[in-house]
Design an enzyme around this catalytic site. Structure first.
Site, PDB file in Angstrom:
ATOM      1  N   PRO A   1       0.790  -1.233   0.000  1.00 39.18           N
ATOM      2  CA  PRO A   1       0.000   0.000   0.000  1.00 39.18           C
ATOM      3  C   PRO A   1       0.822   1.282   0.000  1.00 39.18           C
ATOM      4  CG  PRO A   1      -0.129  -1.112   2.131  1.00 39.18           C
ATOM      5  CD  PRO A   1       0.525  -2.075   1.174  1.00 39.18           C
ATOM      6  N   ASN A   2       0.317   2.225  -0.759  1.00 39.22           N
ATOM      7  CA  ASN A   2       0.853   3.598  -0.867  1.00 39.22           C
ATOM      8  C   ASN A   2       2.164   3.690  -1.652  1.00 39.22           C
ATOM      9  OD1 ASN A   2      -1.259   4.866   0.694  1.00 39.22           O
ATOM     10  ND2 ASN A   2      -0.380   3.809   2.453  1.00 39.22           N
TER      11      ASN A   2
ATOM     12  N   ARG B   1       5.150  10.878  -2.697  1.00 33.30           N
ATOM     13  CA  ARG B   1       4.857  10.577  -1.296  1.00 33.30           C
ATOM     14  C   ARG B   1       6.082  10.848  -0.416  1.00 33.30           C
ATOM     15  NH1 ARG B   1       4.633   4.488   1.243  1.00 33.30           N
ATOM     16  NH2 ARG B   1       3.952   5.112   3.320  1.00 33.30           N
TER      17      ARG B   1
ATOM     18  N   TYR C   1      11.130   8.835   1.276  1.00 29.31           N
ATOM     19  CA  TYR C   1      11.123   7.738   0.304  1.00 29.31           C
ATOM     20  C   TYR C   1      11.823   8.065  -1.009  1.00 29.31           C
ATOM     21  CZ  TYR C   1       7.786   5.790   3.596  1.00 29.31           C
ATOM     22  OH  TYR C   1       7.200   5.300   4.741  1.00 29.31           O
TER      23      TYR C   1
ATOM     24  N   ASN D   1       8.133  -5.438  -0.928  1.00 28.30           N
ATOM     25  CA  ASN D   1       8.034  -4.356   0.052  1.00 28.30           C
ATOM     26  C   ASN D   1       6.574  -4.327   0.481  1.00 28.30           C
ATOM     27  OD1 ASN D   1       7.813  -2.063   1.548  1.00 28.30           O
ATOM     28  ND2 ASN D   1       8.981  -0.757   0.151  1.00 28.30           N
TER      29      ASN D   1
ATOM     30  N   ALA E   1       3.072  -0.684   4.775  1.00 25.22           N
ATOM     31  CA  ALA E   1       2.597  -0.700   6.166  1.00 25.22           C
ATOM     32  C   ALA E   1       2.136  -2.088   6.615  1.00 25.22           C
ATOM     33  CB  ALA E   1       1.478   0.315   6.334  1.00 25.22           C
TER      34      ALA E   1
ATOM     35  N   GLU F   1      12.897  -9.136   1.663  1.00 27.92           N
ATOM     36  CA  GLU F   1      12.075  -8.015   2.140  1.00 27.92           C
ATOM     37  C   GLU F   1      12.855  -6.722   1.899  1.00 27.92           C
ATOM     38  OE1 GLU F   1      11.340  -8.306   6.337  1.00 27.92           O
ATOM     39  OE2 GLU F   1      10.364  -6.347   6.444  1.00 27.92           O
TER      40      GLU F   1
ATOM     41  N   HIS G   1      12.850  -2.424   2.067  1.00 23.86           N
ATOM     42  CA  HIS G   1      12.239  -1.159   2.511  1.00 23.86           C
ATOM     43  C   HIS G   1      13.104  -0.010   2.040  1.00 23.86           C
ATOM     44  CE1 HIS G   1       9.224  -3.111   4.942  1.00 23.86           C
ATOM     45  NE2 HIS G   1      10.172  -3.954   5.309  1.00 23.86           N
TER      46      HIS G   1
ATOM     47  N   ARG H   1      13.146   4.828  12.574  1.00 21.89           N
ATOM     48  CA  ARG H   1      11.898   5.611  12.543  1.00 21.89           C
ATOM     49  C   ARG H   1      11.042   5.301  13.777  1.00 21.89           C
ATOM     50  NH1 ARG H   1       9.208   4.987   6.888  1.00 21.89           N
ATOM     51  NH2 ARG H   1       8.089   6.829   7.658  1.00 21.89           N
TER      52      ARG H   1
HETATM   53  C1  DQA Z   1       8.169   1.210   3.921  1.00 23.50           C
HETATM   54  C2  DQA Z   1       8.234   1.419   5.435  1.00 23.50           C
HETATM   55  C3  DQA Z   1       6.870   1.206   6.076  1.00 23.50           C
HETATM   56  O1  DQA Z   1       6.945   1.445   7.468  1.00 23.50           O
HETATM   57  C4  DQA Z   1       5.853   2.167   5.466  1.00 23.50           C
HETATM   58  O2  DQA Z   1       4.573   1.914   6.003  1.00 23.50           O
HETATM   59  C5  DQA Z   1       5.834   2.129   3.990  1.00 23.50           C
HETATM   60  C6  DQA Z   1       7.122   2.089   3.280  1.00 23.50           C
HETATM   61  C7  DQA Z   1       9.534   1.525   3.256  1.00 23.50           C
HETATM   62  O3  DQA Z   1       9.711   1.114   2.113  1.00 23.50           O
HETATM   63  O4  DQA Z   1      10.387   2.207   3.847  1.00 23.50           O
HETATM   64  O5  DQA Z   1       4.800   2.215   3.364  1.00 23.50           O
HETATM   65  O6  DQA Z   1       7.882  -0.153   3.662  1.00 23.50           O
END
Ligand code: DQA
Length: 150
Positions: A10-11, A18, A23, A75, A78, A99, A101, A108
């Site tokens: 998501p997102n 964003r 990011y 990835n 959240a 995984e 990120h 964070r």
């Molecule tokens: C994320 C880190 C997560 O905590 C966050 O909710 C994201 C992006 C990252 O790529 O740093 O959506 O996965």
């Protein structure tokens, strides 16, 4: 040649606009294009997908098994910090995965320090920004070549 699957949660469709301070400025389309180019250079195929919906991500992982996907780069966004269901899907298909990120989640908020995926992943990449995905493709190719963990 192996088939890899890149999954973004998501997102992450909003990358580029964003929270660019967290990011970066690279869009998801750019990341996917770069991963496809790197995979092709290394002699592999990569399919890319993104969803904001947990059930769609689970269904995509389940489908990967039937499709013969050899390696997943994910990835979970959240859902990293919340989704037992997506974790269970990865365990169920038993496909090795990395995984990724963009941010270093350990630097964070505390709620981002827990991941439902890290302990079952082949490897994890935190904080390399968009470059982390490219590193993951290299690592996936190496994993396939060596036939061992990482
Ligand atoms: C994320 C880190 C997560 O905590 C966050 O909710 C994201 C992006 C990252 O790529 O740093 O959506 O996965």
């Amino acid at each position: 040649m192996s088939t890899f699957l890149l999954i973004n949660g998501p997102n992450l469709n909003l990358l580029g606009s964003r929270e660019p301070d967290v990011y970066g400025a690279t869009t998801l389309a750019d990341i996917e294009a770069r991963c496809s180019a790197v995979a092709a250079d290394l002699g592999h195929d990569i399919a890319c997908c993104q969803s904001n919906a947990e059930h769609e991500l689970i269904e995509r992982v389940q489908k990967a098994h039937a499709e013969g996907v050899s390696f997943i780069i994910i990835n979970p966004g959240a859902f990293t910090h919340t989704s037992v269901a997506l974790r269970d899907a990865l365990l169920a298909v038993d496909i090795p995965f990395i995984e990724v990120h963009l941010s270093n989640t350990f630097a964070r908020e505390e709620f981002r320090h827990n991941s439902y995926f890290s302990d079952i992943a082949t490897a994890c990449l935190f904080g390399f920004g968009a470059y982390g995905y490219e590193l993951a493709v290299h690592a996936a190719a190496r994993h396939m070549a060596r036939g061992e963990e990482s």
